[in-house]
Design a protein around this motif. Sequence first.
Motif, PDB file in Angstrom:
ATOM      1  N   GLU A 290       0.864  -1.171   0.000  1.00  8.31           N
ATOM      2  CA  GLU A 290       0.000   0.000   0.000  1.00  8.31           C
ATOM      3  C   GLU A 290       0.903   1.224   0.000  1.00  8.31           C
ATOM      4  O   GLU A 290       2.042   1.161   0.467  1.00  8.31           O
ATOM      5  N   ARG A 292      -0.079   4.213   1.323  1.00  9.39           N
ATOM      6  CA  ARG A 292      -0.472   5.127   2.391  1.00  9.39           C
ATOM      7  C   ARG A 292      -0.751   4.352   3.669  1.00  9.39           C
ATOM      8  O   ARG A 292      -1.408   3.312   3.639  1.00  9.39           O
ATOM      9  N   LYS A 327      -4.356  15.364  -5.326  1.00  8.41           N
ATOM     10  CA  LYS A 327      -5.264  14.711  -4.378  1.00  8.41           C
ATOM     11  C   LYS A 327      -4.941  15.120  -2.946  1.00  8.41           C
ATOM     12  O   LYS A 327      -5.838  15.461  -2.160  1.00  8.41           O
ATOM     13  N   VAL A 331      -7.194  17.389  -0.184  1.00 16.28           N
ATOM     14  CA  VAL A 331      -7.506  16.983   1.190  1.00 16.28           C
ATOM     15  C   VAL A 331      -7.024  18.046   2.169  1.00 16.28           C
ATOM     16  O   VAL A 331      -7.730  18.419   3.109  1.00 16.28           O
ATOM     17  N   CYS A 337     -12.476  14.649   1.103  1.00 16.26           N
ATOM     18  CA  CYS A 337     -12.240  13.855   2.305  1.00 16.26           C
ATOM     19  C   CYS A 337     -11.042  12.932   2.066  1.00 16.26           C
ATOM     20  O   CYS A 337     -10.604  12.720   0.936  1.00 16.26           O
ATOM     21  N   GLU A 338     -10.522  12.360   3.143  1.00 13.21           N
ATOM     22  CA  GLU A 338      -9.312  11.553   3.049  1.00 13.21           C
ATOM     23  C   GLU A 338      -9.475  10.328   2.159  1.00 13.21           C
ATOM     24  O   GLU A 338      -8.479   9.784   1.671  1.00 13.21           O
ATOM     25  N   SER A 339     -10.687   9.892   1.938  1.00 10.69           N
ATOM     26  CA  SER A 339     -10.899   8.707   1.099  1.00 10.69           C
ATOM     27  C   SER A 339     -10.391   8.915  -0.325  1.00 10.69           C
ATOM     28  O   SER A 339     -10.106   7.950  -1.028  1.00 10.69           O
ATOM     29  N   LEU A 340     -10.267  10.186  -0.754  1.00  9.58           N
ATOM     30  CA  LEU A 340      -9.714  10.441  -2.081  1.00  9.58           C
ATOM     31  C   LEU A 340      -8.302   9.867  -2.195  1.00  9.58           C
ATOM     32  O   LEU A 340      -7.891   9.402  -3.258  1.00  9.58           O
ATOM     33  N   ASP A 342      -7.244   7.154  -1.074  1.00 10.94           N
ATOM     34  CA  ASP A 342      -7.268   5.709  -1.336  1.00 10.94           C
ATOM     35  C   ASP A 342      -7.140   5.426  -2.835  1.00 10.94           C
ATOM     36  O   ASP A 342      -6.665   4.358  -3.233  1.00 10.94           O
ATOM     37  N   THR A 343      -7.562   6.371  -3.663  1.00  7.25           N
ATOM     38  CA  THR A 343      -7.455   6.163  -5.112  1.00  7.25           C
ATOM     39  C   THR A 343      -6.008   6.243  -5.585  1.00  7.25           C
ATOM     40  O   THR A 343      -5.701   5.789  -6.685  1.00  7.25           O
ATOM     41  N   ARG A 500     -17.116  13.515  -7.192  1.00  8.51           N
ATOM     42  CA  ARG A 500     -16.218  12.419  -6.822  1.00  8.51           C
ATOM     43  C   ARG A 500     -14.771  12.900  -6.774  1.00  8.51           C
ATOM     44  O   ARG A 500     -14.021  12.560  -5.861  1.00  8.51           O
TER      45      ARG A 500
END
Length: 512
Positions: A290, A292, A327, A331, A337-340, A342-343, A500
């Motif tokens: 990963e 991150r 990205k 943030v 949000c922080e989920s961006l 994850d992409t 998104r």
Amino acid sequence: MMTTTEYDVVVAGGGPVGLFLACELRLGGARVLVVERLTEVDETVKAGAINIPSAVAFYRRGLLPELSAVWEAARARMRAFKGDTKLPPKFAGHFAGIMMDPDLFDGSDPVWADVGPAADAGLGVPQAELERILARRAERLGAEVRRGVELTGFDATGDGVAVRTTAGTIRAGWLVGCDGGRSTVRKLAGFDFPGTDPEITGYQAIAEMTGAERLKEGWNTTETGTYVHGPFPGRIISVEFDGPPADRSAPVTAEELQESLRRVSGVPEVTITKLLSATRYTDNARQATEYRRGRVLLAGDAAHVHSPFGGQGLNLGIGDAMNLGWKLAAVVRGRACESLLDTYTAERHPIGAWVLDWTRAQVAVMRPDRHARALRKVVTDLALTTEGTTYLVTRISGVWQRYDLPGDHPLTGASAPDLELADGTRLGDCLRTGRALLLDLADDLELRAHAEGYADRLDVVTAACPGRPNLAGLFVRPDGFVAWAADTEGEKGLPEALERWLGAPGAGTGQS
């Protein structure tokens, strides 16, 4: 609990990847500090080839003219080495030292359409020169770069990172490790780093020599390994398949390089009289599972290591920086949000995994054993066909790279075509600021209405494109990849794509 930060992001490592990431973060409005342990640019000979995704990224940020000037100077050195006033107009690359013939290449595949000026850039830029160019740009954009400062540790919490350095502790919202294959950030953060162990010892050097007239130019496969002579005066590569070096970090000596070159080339009289620059490498191939972990991220060699065959490493890192920068800035600025984030792993990890296997395949074809040499003959025969050359050149170039993004249009997920607009400008000209782009090609008021509330992060351009009469519009992310596209018959989903990738309309702060 950390309540204040001195910087939004600390980037550990001031090589090309760290500096380009700093540039992208600044374009997005983040406060950035780059810490680099070296006091000066490392002049050691390293990467020297820029592939099409990297050239496109630099073109979109207005850097292509400066890089092209460096490339022209490099070509002059190549002409001097070859003793010729002309060079082939195209360089198609190589696979495991098997040179591609540009005359066999068929560029009719749609992935080559509308690449723009970057397709003809053919950039061969020494890594040290690229680093200087990016350092100047980072400083112009307002990033702070501190040389002679080494990261020694950090403490990450849910709302920030305390970064310990040889110059003291720095508080930041986020930490990105761009600190190379032996990344301190990666090790301290506990990222898993699986892969395959090395089996070669390779050298790349610039040296003064005598007896070099018997060395053949270019890539050469022998009974004991592989060596390269040129394309610049004094440039040498020597690769042996007898295992990794006992101490990779030890300085390369002239005697060590000379003995390797003599063994591999079979030219006993070649003598290294002066070593100007030298590095040692292996085919250790590993990738973080990963990119991150909480407030800590990785990019470049910190996230993936592999052999340098095919010149993929620097380019892979530039792609990481281009993907991550906007990205993380979004943030930081509160627009997403922080989920961006994850992409970032989702999009870049598959390309990194491909590069590792691409380099492993080349090592397999370069081995001196009989099985590998038999395989090499087969690969060479295939490479000498139009289909084989086209496949290999397309893969080497990186032009095939795309992301798996929501949407059914063929352009969605691809790097945006560099469309020539009716006013003479190109799509790439619209991406200099690092903001997202909504390109309205049908003068559609309803299409433009969806952009309301995104004025602080989205440019809207209305223009005709004679070369694509059936294309109605494109939504292009800040990294230049198409997140939504529609033909004239219409396609829904633009509001969802905007939210998104850019967050809710009106979200975020105006700070920089």
